[in-house]
Design an enzyme around this catalytic site. Structure first.
Site: not given
Length: 510
Positions: A384, A455, A481
């Site tokens: 991302k 996912h 994360h």
């Protein structure tokens, strides 16, 4: 006054009949297998044209339409024949013969696409289309060329609207493979696909002009917002695309002038959505709306108080348990992936990337050949953010990737790893297609009752790591994360692990 063409049996009328018969004889000579009905339609059409003083050189598709509607009093012919679509198609086919023989004049501006069908056929063959797809594309291209000629379409008039008109037309075209009938459902789609492919080929070859779609001018606010998202927020191209799509739905509802934005308009964008919009879609609207208003406020274009008008999207964090699949079932899914066809080889590599490395669908969609470091056995993932992160490549995943690239991946210019297995071998349009592949793999192997989506493999692997004693920080690093709170959702899969994230009760002392 009596017309000269009908004044004497041996005069102009007789000469006209001789000419007409000569045209029919030439038609039969070029098409020896013509039926009696086809010859009757040709003679009937010429008889109708002669009775109405229509010169042969002036005949066209509109003349055939008038012929089909006329109140027949043509002697040996009957009105009942005109009710048969095949009879009218035979008349169109005869017209096409007259055009090819030079008896009917075709304006120079009209697009003559038939001569380019051979080049289109060769182009399809080089792209590796299957026999069925190739036959469908070339058949519809031939159909489109015939229809465009009958409609006297100029080269400059070939665009998307014309293709749609062709896809929907009530076919009575004069080519041998068309009988005036259209298959329900797929017929229109096949016409559209074939015509689009043919027109795209003609444009690439420079045989017809490239049409520029007339779109409304882009909103300058949208362009500035996109630049801000990329430069200031570091958003990826996929995030920007989704934000632009969402903004496009309701930006004009705010008004053309930022100084005129009102709290009522802001609230209506969120509250007045259709019933078909899901909760996640509504939350997306709220997120994009807030981000856009922050941008406008930062630019000094609207009042900061407008942020307070955005309704809150209730989403209770950690209120649900992640959906997972048992490790044994995941191994069964991996084992069920075949290695015979190109589709199976590709899908097995994708399933292993999901099951072993807990990748996101976007990671797989964006993966490029240059991202695979074979010597160091690692992958570079962009995720991302703009910054690439290297992850170790397990042996079985590397083997599956190598098999796919060497044996099943088409040789094309694109450097994206995963491509469609059917010509023209283009990349996936979005990461959503990875979820579709997972669904098809489960369906092919007979798995039922399992959570859907790609996912679920990420959730399952993280949950398994947690049960095996891995710490949340380790899991968060493996999942890339940025916040420990994001990883905390996996602690709920085991009540004993909740202590790792639970806060002490106020006033409680052990």
């Amino acid at each position: 006054m009596t017309s000269p063409s009908n004044s004497h049996p041996g005069g102009a009328a007789a000469n006209g009949a001789v000419v007409d018969q000569a045209l029919v004889n030439a038609y039969l000579a070029d098409n020896p297998n013509l039926s009696a009905g086809a010859l009757s339609a040709a003679r009937h059409f010429l008889k109708w044209a002669a009775d109405r003083r229509v010169a042969i050189k002036d005949l066209d598709a509109a003349a055939v339409d008038r012929f089909a509607r006329h109140r027949c009093r043509c002697g040996r012919y009957s009105a009942a024949q005109l009710q048969d679509p095949g009879y009218i198609t035979d008349a169109r086919r005869f017209l096409r013969h007259l055009e090819g023989a030079g008896q009917v004049a075709i304006p120079d501006a009209v697009a003559r696409l038939g001569p380019h069908l051979a080049g289109f056929s060769a182009n399809l063959a080089t792209q590796g289309y299957s026999r069925v797809t190739y036959s469908s594309r070339i058949s519809q291209a031939r159909h489109f060329a015939e229809w465009a000629l009958q409609m006297r379409v100029p080269r400059e008039g070939i665009d998307g609207d014309l293709i749609e008109l062709f896809a929907q037309h009530d076919c009575q075209c004069g080519i041998k493979t068309k009988r005036g009938k259209r298959v329900a459902g797929t017929g229109t789609k096949d016409r559209r696909r074939g015509a689009r492919a043919f027109v795209a080929f003609l444009r690439i070859e420079g045989l017809i002009p490239v049409t520029v779609a007339t779109e409304p001018p882009a909103d300058p606010r949208l362009a500035d917002f996109t630049t801000w998202m990329r430069r200031e927020r570091g958003a990826t191209s996929e995030t920007i695309r989704r934000y632009q799509q969402e903004l496009g739905r309701w930006l004009m509802k705010l008004g053309s002038e930022p100084q005129g934005f009102t709290a009522a308009a802001v609230r209506s964008i969120v509250l007045d959505q259709g019933e078909d919009r899901s909760r996640s879609s509504a939350r997306m609207t709220i997120t994009v709306l807030r981000t856009f208003l922050r941008f406008m406020i930062g630019q000094g274009h609207c009042a900061p108080s407008l942020l307070l008008a955005v309704p809150s999207g209730v989403r209770r964090r950690l209120s649900t348990v992640p959906k997972t699949i048992p490790a044994s079932t995941i191994e069964e899914i991996v084992a069920s992936c075949g290695t015979v066809t190109a589709v199976e080889v590709r899908d097995r590599a994708i399933i292993l990337l999901l099951a072993r490395m807990a990748l996101r669908a976007g990671d797989i969609w964006q993966l490029r050949l240059a991202d695979i470091d074979w010597r160091a056995s690692r992958l570079r993932l962009h995720g991302k953010s703009r910054r690439g992160v290297f992850m170790p490549l397990p042996q079985d995943v590397g083997d599956a990737l190598l098999t796919y690239i060497e044996d099943a991946r088409p040789v094309v210019a694109s450097d994206l790893v995963f491509l469609r297995t059917q010509a023209p071998f283009t990349p996936f349009r979005s990461s959503a297609e990875i979820a579709g592949i997972v669904s098809r793999v489960l369906s092919r192997s007979g798995f039922v009752g399992l959570p859907t989506g790609s996912h679920v493999f990420r959730h399952s692997l993280a949950s398994a790591w947690l049960r095996d004693g891995a710490e949340l920080d380790q899991i968060g690093a493996a999942l890339r994360h940025t916040s420990r709170d994001t990883t905390a959702i996996y602690a709920k899969v085991d009540v004993d692990m909740l202590g790792a994230v639970a806060q002490p009760w106020p006033g409680y002392s052990a």
